[in-house]
Design a protein around this motif. Structure first.
Motif, PDB file in Angstrom:
ATOM      1  N   GLU A   1      16.385 -16.125  44.631  1.00 41.44           N
ATOM      2  CA  GLU A   1      17.366 -17.305  44.655  1.00 41.44           C
ATOM      3  C   GLU A   1      18.658 -16.903  45.462  1.00 41.44           C
ATOM      4  N   ASP A   2      18.900 -17.914  46.373  1.00 41.66           N
ATOM      5  CA  ASP A   2      19.945 -17.765  47.345  1.00 41.66           C
ATOM      6  C   ASP A   2      20.558 -19.023  47.494  1.00 41.66           C
ATOM      7  N   ALA A   3      21.987 -19.182  47.157  1.00 40.10           N
ATOM      8  CA  ALA A   3      22.725 -20.368  46.985  1.00 40.10           C
ATOM      9  C   ALA A   3      22.679 -21.013  48.468  1.00 40.10           C
ATOM     10  N   ASN A   4      22.419 -20.298  49.477  1.00 37.84           N
ATOM     11  CA  ASN A   4      22.641 -20.690  50.884  1.00 37.84           C
ATOM     12  C   ASN A   4      21.301 -21.601  51.547  1.00 37.84           C
ATOM     13  N   TYR A   5      20.325 -21.749  50.230  1.00 37.53           N
ATOM     14  CA  TYR A   5      19.039 -22.285  50.704  1.00 37.53           C
ATOM     15  C   TYR A   5      18.914 -23.409  49.674  1.00 37.53           C
ATOM     16  N   GLU A   6      18.138 -24.517  50.143  1.00 41.05           N
ATOM     17  CA  GLU A   6      18.055 -25.656  49.033  1.00 41.05           C
ATOM     18  C   GLU A   6      16.853 -25.515  48.375  1.00 41.05           C
ATOM     19  N   ASP A   7      15.901 -24.827  49.132  1.00 38.43           N
ATOM     20  CA  ASP A   7      14.389 -24.493  48.345  1.00 38.43           C
ATOM     21  C   ASP A   7      14.270 -22.979  48.731  1.00 38.43           C
ATOM     22  N   ASN A   8      13.883 -22.408  47.501  1.00 41.13           N
ATOM     23  CA  ASN A   8      13.604 -20.949  47.648  1.00 41.13           C
ATOM     24  C   ASN A   8      12.029 -20.847  47.712  1.00 41.13           C
TER      25      ASN A   8
END
Length: 222
Positions: A134-141
């Protein structure tokens, strides 16, 4: 050593040393996963006659250890992942063809006796869902990984089936063999073309049909 700058730190060396990366992992897959690519098509073309997938396993293991990236099985239609089920690569395992399939193969080759029982795979490629941390900088993980394995499953053209009959190691001949005959080159090209068309069908992309090599490609850029 001093002239090459080997005693210096890599960033301070006057020369660039090019490596195929095989000393880390042999597919170049790890760096693509590290960059969180949404679609990856990897071709496992190393010498792997028993389809043990050592290179693939190594790349997936390193991705999980160092980057927390997992690849999970997709459903039979290849559209949805199966949550926690790890990628099995089952469709690329070697199997003996059924007796009926072996008979049809022999008929296609014009063989009247000594029916071929060459090991076959069910598919030329398999797909997996990539789960990135999970990474808040990406919309889709998530992402999609397609693994292509040079292989034979019996749906190839008669000349390819005949070539494997005469050269049983095909298409997993040793990578140390650097000099290919014209027939060998054409067989690998034709198999790649065949697999590429099937991959286009899977992606619902209109592939280029036909199996003939270009008549003259020496003066054209592709």
């Amino acid at each position: 050593i001093e002239r090459l700058g080997l005693a210096q730190k890599p960033k301070q060396r006057p020369y660039v040393f090019i490596s195929d990366g095989g000393h880390v992992e042999n597919l170049g897959l790890l760096q693509l996963l590290r960059r969180r690519c949404r679609l990856i098509v990897a071709v496992d073309a190393g010498h792997d006659p028993q389809h043990e997938f050592v290179d693939v396993a190594n790349a997936l293991r390193l991705a999980r250890i160092y980057h927390g990236i997992r690849c999970v099985e997709l459903t039979a239609d290849g559209k949805k992942d199966t949550d926690e089920k790890e990628w099995s690569l089952q469709g690329l395992s070697l199997e003996k063809p059924a007796a009926q399939d072996a008979t049809l193969l022999a008929s296609a080759l014009g063989v009247t006796s000594g029916v071929s029982h060459q090991l076959r795979t069910k598919h030329h490629f398999v797909a997996a869902r990539i789960h990135y941390p999970e990474d808040a900088n990406y919309e889709d993980n998530t992402g999609l990984l397609i693994l292509v394995k040079p292989s034979m499953n019996g749906d190839e053209s008669p000349d390819l089936l005949q070539y494997q009959k005469s050269s049983p190691a095909f298409p997993q001949e040793p990578t140390s063999e650097l000099v290919f005959s014209p027939a060998q080159v054409e067989s690998y090209r034709s198999l790649g073309f065949h697999i590429g068309n099937e991959l286009c069908d899977w992606f619902q992309i209109t592939p280029v049909r036909g199996t003939a090599a270009p008549a003259d490609h020496t003066s054209k850029e592709h």
